[in-house]
Design a protein around this motif. Structure first.
Motif, short mmCIF file in Angstrom:
data_model
loop_
_atom_site.label_atom_id
_atom_site.label_comp_id
_atom_site.label_asym_id
_atom_site.label_seq_id
_atom_site.Cartn_x
_atom_site.Cartn_y
_atom_site.Cartn_z
N ARG A 42 0.85 -1.19 0.00
CA ARG A 42 0.00 0.00 0.00
C ARG A 42 0.89 1.24 0.00
O ARG A 42 1.58 1.51 0.97
CB ARG A 42 -0.92 0.00 1.22
N GLY A 43 0.87 1.96 -1.11
CA GLY A 43 1.61 3.21 -1.20
C GLY A 43 0.76 4.38 -0.78
O GLY A 43 1.28 5.47 -0.49
N ALA A 95 -8.28 -0.50 3.90
CA ALA A 95 -7.27 0.03 4.82
C ALA A 95 -7.72 1.37 5.40
O ALA A 95 -7.56 1.62 6.60
CB ALA A 95 -5.93 0.18 4.11
N TRP A 96 -8.29 2.23 4.55
CA TRP A 96 -8.78 3.51 5.04
C TRP A 96 -9.94 3.32 6.01
O TRP A 96 -10.02 4.01 7.05
CB TRP A 96 -9.19 4.42 3.89
N PHE A 146 3.82 -2.84 3.77
CA PHE A 146 3.58 -4.23 3.38
C PHE A 146 2.40 -4.71 4.20
O PHE A 146 2.45 -4.76 5.42
CB PHE A 146 4.81 -5.08 3.67
N SER A 147 1.30 -5.02 3.51
CA SER A 147 0.03 -5.30 4.18
C SER A 147 -0.52 -6.63 3.68
O SER A 147 -1.39 -6.68 2.84
CB SER A 147 -0.95 -4.16 3.86
N PRO A 148 0.02 -7.74 4.19
CA PRO A 148 -0.37 -9.06 3.67
C PRO A 148 -1.82 -9.40 3.97
O PRO A 148 -2.45 -8.82 4.87
CB PRO A 148 0.59 -10.01 4.40
N ALA A 149 -2.33 -10.35 3.23
CA ALA A 149 -3.71 -10.80 3.42
C ALA A 149 -3.79 -12.29 3.14
O ALA A 149 -2.97 -12.84 2.40
CB ALA A 149 -4.66 -10.03 2.48
N THR A 150 -4.77 -12.91 3.72
CA THR A 150 -5.04 -14.31 3.40
C THR A 150 -5.79 -14.35 2.08
O THR A 150 -6.52 -13.42 1.73
CB THR A 150 -5.88 -14.98 4.48
#
Length: 304
Positions: free
Chosen positions: A117-118, A124-125, A154-158
């Motif tokens: 996420r840049g 996220a918001w 760095f915003s990992p997800a399943t």
């Protein structure tokens, strides 16, 4: 090029997603065929978007070629004639694979979406606005919607088979994959994002966020797989209309999203399947947006 809702190739089909059909080519390769299906709000439309499959495949192919010196990847070829030379069973199906198919190395896929996420937007918001966090971890105070995140997160997800992916912490990735693999995936994802973000910004597109997938090939290498920095795997914004403190118009599906939002507000659609029929004008406008994304990213018109 005819629009394609679903494919039927003379190979073992081992998967079907919202957009892609996946075929086995022996034990060590796969053929990824991107149809012209389109989804919005987690619902797949009945109509196709002409050229969408070719745009997604060929943008990814363009990126894979640019990334040769950055990270290893799974693409063998996205050229129909080269694919047929390696997979003769597809000779009679050239029109079906033209532009939209990619022959790739087969990997053992890691069960993590590696999101970078840049800018802060979308889910996220929403979390940040409510709790000041992302995946439960505190972010800097005072951010506004669509603000640039420095450094990128760095915003990992399943990976969810249906519905939305779930944001998780980096610590959870380490628990799932181990410290070394988790560090490698984050490093590779950041390298690809920073490489791509600079190129697209110079061409009028902000990559606000994007997701990558990685797998381990037959030799044990961790390599970049799936699609790369396409309008479907990324949030593309136009540089010339970007403004913080508000949502940004999506570069790809905005005509479709706007139409569906209007149908919901009018009470003609409840947000679930089946979706309402799409007018020809919405289909055409969405197709043009995908083609414009290809032109801006690559600097050329799409020719297949």
């Amino acid at each position: 090029m005819n629009a394609m809702l679903a494919s039927d190739l003379p190979l073992p089909r081992i998967g079907r997603g919202k957009v892609r059909d996946i075929y086995a080519v022996g034990d060590d390769r796969v053929l990824l065929l991107t149809t012209d299906r389109i989804s919005a709000f987690d619902v797949v439309m009945a109509e196709t978007i002409p050229m969408k499959g070719a745009v997604l495949t060929q943008i990814s192919a363009w990126w894979f070629r640019q990334l040769e010196s950055v990270v290893p990847h799974h693409m063998i070829s996205a050229d129909a004639d080269e694919i047929i030379a390696q997979v003769p069973a597809l000779k009679a199906h050239r029109a079906d694979i033209l532009g939209r198919a990619m022959l790739c190395r087969r990997t053992e896929v890691f069960p993590i979406e590696c999101v970078i996420r840049g800018y802060i937007s979308g889910s996220a918001w929403k979390e940040y606005a409510q709790h000041g966090t992302l995946a439960g971890e505190k972010l800097a105070p005072g951010l506004v919607e669509s603000a640039k995140l420095e450094p990128a997160i760095f915003s990992p997800a399943t990976k969810a088979e249906t519905g939305h992916d779930e944001n998780i912490t980096v610590a959870r990735v380490r628990e799932i994959l181990g410290d070394e693999v988790a560090h490698t995936l984050e490093s590779m994802a950041r390298a690809v994002y920073h490489f791509g973000e600079k190129i697209t910004r110079d061409r009028g597109i902000i990559i606000a966020d994007t997701k990558f997938e990685f797998g381990r090939d037959g030799s044990g290498r961790i390599i970049l797989i799936d699609e790369v920095m396409t309008p479907d795997s990324s949030r593309f914004w136009a540089v010339d209309v970007y403004k913080t403190g508000q949502p940004q118009p999506s570069f790809d599906k905005q005509p479709l999203r706007d139409y569906l939002d209007a149908e919901r507000r009018a009470g003609r659609w409840n947000g679930d399947a089946p979706p309402p029929p799409l007018p020809a004008s919405v289909v055409e406008a969405t197709s043009k947006r995908y083609l414009e994304a290809y032109r801006r990213v690559t600097g050329a018109e799409l020719k297949v």
